[in-house]
Design a protein around this motif. Structure first.
Motif, PDB file in Angstrom:
ATOM      1  N   LEU A  98       0.838  -1.205   0.000  1.00  0.00           N
ATOM      2  CA  LEU A  98       0.000   0.000   0.000  1.00  0.00           C
ATOM      3  C   LEU A  98       0.869   1.250   0.000  1.00  0.00           C
ATOM      4  CD1 LEU A  98      -2.923  -0.526   2.525  1.00  0.00           C
ATOM      5  CD2 LEU A  98      -3.109   0.054   0.122  1.00  0.00           C
ATOM      6  N   GLU A  99       1.845   1.279   0.894  1.00  0.00           N
ATOM      7  CA  GLU A  99       2.747   2.430   0.975  1.00  0.00           C
ATOM      8  C   GLU A  99       3.425   2.672  -0.375  1.00  0.00           C
ATOM      9  OE1 GLU A  99       3.494   4.539   3.497  1.00  0.00           O
ATOM     10  OE2 GLU A  99       2.430   3.582   5.133  1.00  0.00           O
ATOM     11  N   LYS A 100       3.878   1.605  -0.986  1.00  0.00           N
ATOM     12  CA  LYS A 100       4.574   1.736  -2.269  1.00  0.00           C
ATOM     13  C   LYS A 100       3.631   2.251  -3.354  1.00  0.00           C
ATOM     14  CE  LYS A 100       7.415  -0.679  -5.600  1.00  0.00           C
ATOM     15  NZ  LYS A 100       8.103  -1.932  -5.951  1.00  0.00           N
ATOM     16  N   SER A 101       2.439   1.705  -3.432  1.00  0.00           N
ATOM     17  CA  SER A 101       1.517   2.135  -4.487  1.00  0.00           C
ATOM     18  C   SER A 101       1.079   3.587  -4.296  1.00  0.00           C
ATOM     19  CB  SER A 101       0.308   1.200  -4.579  1.00  0.00           C
ATOM     20  OG  SER A 101      -0.485   1.271  -3.428  1.00  0.00           O
ATOM     21  N   TYR A 102       0.882   4.012  -3.055  1.00  0.00           N
ATOM     22  CA  TYR A 102       0.505   5.408  -2.825  1.00  0.00           C
ATOM     23  C   TYR A 102       1.696   6.347  -3.002  1.00  0.00           C
ATOM     24  CZ  TYR A 102      -4.289   4.409  -1.737  1.00  0.00           C
ATOM     25  OH  TYR A 102      -5.603   4.040  -1.844  1.00  0.00           O
ATOM     26  N   HIS A 103       2.890   5.847  -2.752  1.00  0.00           N
ATOM     27  CA  HIS A 103       4.090   6.641  -3.032  1.00  0.00           C
ATOM     28  C   HIS A 103       4.143   6.968  -4.527  1.00  0.00           C
ATOM     29  CE1 HIS A 103       8.225   8.050  -2.820  1.00  0.00           C
ATOM     30  NE2 HIS A 103       8.490   7.263  -3.850  1.00  0.00           N
ATOM     31  N   ILE A 104       3.838   5.995  -5.339  1.00  0.00           N
ATOM     32  CA  ILE A 104       3.812   6.207  -6.792  1.00  0.00           C
ATOM     33  C   ILE A 104       2.762   7.255  -7.162  1.00  0.00           C
ATOM     34  CG2 ILE A 104       3.252   5.093  -9.002  1.00  0.00           C
ATOM     35  CD1 ILE A 104       4.569   2.510  -7.759  1.00  0.00           C
ATOM     36  N   GLU A 105       1.621   7.200  -6.507  1.00  0.00           N
ATOM     37  CA  GLU A 105       0.558   8.177  -6.776  1.00  0.00           C
ATOM     38  C   GLU A 105       0.963   9.575  -6.299  1.00  0.00           C
ATOM     39  OE1 GLU A 105      -2.206   7.634  -8.650  1.00  0.00           O
ATOM     40  OE2 GLU A 105      -1.253   5.682  -8.941  1.00  0.00           O
ATOM     41  N   TYR A 106       1.613   9.638  -5.134  1.00  0.00           N
ATOM     42  CA  TYR A 106       2.071  10.930  -4.634  1.00  0.00           C
ATOM     43  C   TYR A 106       3.045  11.579  -5.609  1.00  0.00           C
ATOM     44  CZ  TYR A 106       0.218   9.726   0.035  1.00  0.00           C
ATOM     45  OH  TYR A 106      -0.581   9.397   1.093  1.00  0.00           O
ATOM     46  N   LYS A 107       3.901  10.769  -6.240  1.00  0.00           N
ATOM     47  CA  LYS A 107       4.886  11.313  -7.181  1.00  0.00           C
ATOM     48  C   LYS A 107       4.222  11.978  -8.385  1.00  0.00           C
ATOM     49  CE  LYS A 107       7.618   7.810  -8.006  1.00  0.00           C
ATOM     50  NZ  LYS A 107       8.746   6.899  -8.288  1.00  0.00           N
ATOM     51  N   LYS A 108       2.991  11.619  -8.662  1.00  0.00           N
ATOM     52  CA  LYS A 108       2.265  12.222  -9.787  1.00  0.00           C
ATOM     53  C   LYS A 108       1.756  13.624  -9.455  1.00  0.00           C
ATOM     54  CE  LYS A 108       0.691   7.741 -11.515  1.00  0.00           C
ATOM     55  NZ  LYS A 108      -0.491   6.877 -11.695  1.00  0.00           N
ATOM     56  N   ILE A 109       1.640  13.925  -8.160  1.00  0.00           N
ATOM     57  CA  ILE A 109       1.029  15.208  -7.782  1.00  0.00           C
ATOM     58  C   ILE A 109       1.905  16.106  -6.925  1.00  0.00           C
ATOM     59  CG2 ILE A 109      -1.344  14.349  -8.001  1.00  0.00           C
ATOM     60  CD1 ILE A 109      -1.398  14.049  -4.936  1.00  0.00           C
ATOM     61  N   LEU A 110       2.953  15.552  -6.319  1.00  0.00           N
ATOM     62  CA  LEU A 110       3.803  16.340  -5.421  1.00  0.00           C
ATOM     63  C   LEU A 110       5.266  16.236  -5.842  1.00  0.00           C
ATOM     64  CD1 LEU A 110       2.417  15.254  -1.908  1.00  0.00           C
ATOM     65  CD2 LEU A 110       1.916  17.375  -3.138  1.00  0.00           C
ATOM     66  N   PRO A 111       6.016  17.307  -5.608  1.00  0.00           N
ATOM     67  CA  PRO A 111       7.467  17.215  -5.829  1.00  0.00           C
ATOM     68  C   PRO A 111       8.086  16.293  -4.763  1.00  0.00           C
ATOM     69  CG  PRO A 111       6.874  19.381  -4.974  1.00  0.00           C
ATOM     70  CD  PRO A 111       5.592  18.644  -5.201  1.00  0.00           C
ATOM     71  N   ALA A 112       9.241  15.747  -5.095  1.00  0.00           N
ATOM     72  CA  ALA A 112       9.918  14.801  -4.200  1.00  0.00           C
ATOM     73  C   ALA A 112      10.143  15.391  -2.812  1.00  0.00           C
ATOM     74  CB  ALA A 112      11.241  14.362  -4.816  1.00  0.00           C
ATOM     75  N   LYS A 113      10.492  16.674  -2.747  1.00  0.00           N
ATOM     76  CA  LYS A 113      10.744  17.306  -1.444  1.00  0.00           C
ATOM     77  C   LYS A 113       9.508  17.238  -0.553  1.00  0.00           C
ATOM     78  CE  LYS A 113      12.160  21.587   0.828  1.00  0.00           C
ATOM     79  NZ  LYS A 113      11.420  21.228   1.995  1.00  0.00           N
ATOM     80  N   LYS A 114       8.341  17.484  -1.105  1.00  0.00           N
ATOM     81  CA  LYS A 114       7.125  17.454  -0.286  1.00  0.00           C
ATOM     82  C   LYS A 114       6.761  16.023   0.111  1.00  0.00           C
ATOM     83  CE  LYS A 114       5.122  21.861  -1.498  1.00  0.00           C
ATOM     84  NZ  LYS A 114       3.951  22.609  -1.937  1.00  0.00           N
TER      85      LYS A 114
END
Length: 156
Positions: free
Chosen positions: A111-127
């Motif tokens: 779950l963490e990994k799949s949502y990390h991938i989704e976060y990368k679509k909307i947020l910069p790495a720093k955030k």
């Protein structure tokens, strides 16, 4: 800087009153809801999301938190089953329980990994990294409050 100090003081005050209300009979679900609201407030303040980022981020984050909560509940059920009858549960059943607990850990990581991938679509790495750091900071604050509360109760 003052905003951070004020937010932290407000957080600590609200948390302290929440713990007191828990002792006075308020349900665990209400306590969990209060902590989640404090966590959201803390993350919001720390991440400084743009309106567009916030609109895309919060539904994902809330969805992930719900799924992680469901995993914790399922894990808790297994642990209760285990510790209620650990000595009387047959070896095969104990093995199933241990396998299920590992499967739940793996499910959480996936779950963490799949949502990390989704976060990368909307947020910069720093955030994204700030989010992970902020979540750890929040957990640390809660643990310190719990420890302090325990010290105060045992010190009396």
């Amino acid at each position: 800087m003052n905003r951070i100090v004020i937010t932290l003081l407000l957080f600590i005050f609200v948390s302290s009153s929440s713990f007191a209300q828990e002792r006075n009979g308020e349900g665990r679900e209400k306590m969990r809801s209060r902590i989640e609201a404090q966590k959201i407030s803390y993350i919001t303040q720390k991440l400084d999301l743009s309106p567009k980022e916030a609109q895309q981020f919060w539904p994902l984050y809330n969805e992930l938190e719900k799924k992680k909560h469901d995993i914790r509940v399922r894990s808790k059920i297994l642990f209760k089953k285990l510790y209620r009858g650990k000595d009387s549960i047959p070896e095969e059943e104990l093995l199933k329980i241990s396998d299920n607990l590992i499967d739940l850990r793996l499910e959480n990581v996936q779950l963490e990994k799949s949502y990390h991938i989704e976060y990368k679509k909307i947020l910069p790495a720093k955030k994204i990294l700030d989010l992970y750091h902020t979540e750890k900071q929040f957990q640390g604050m809660l643990l310190r409050q719990i420890k302090e509360k325990g010290r105060r109760q045992h010190g009396k």
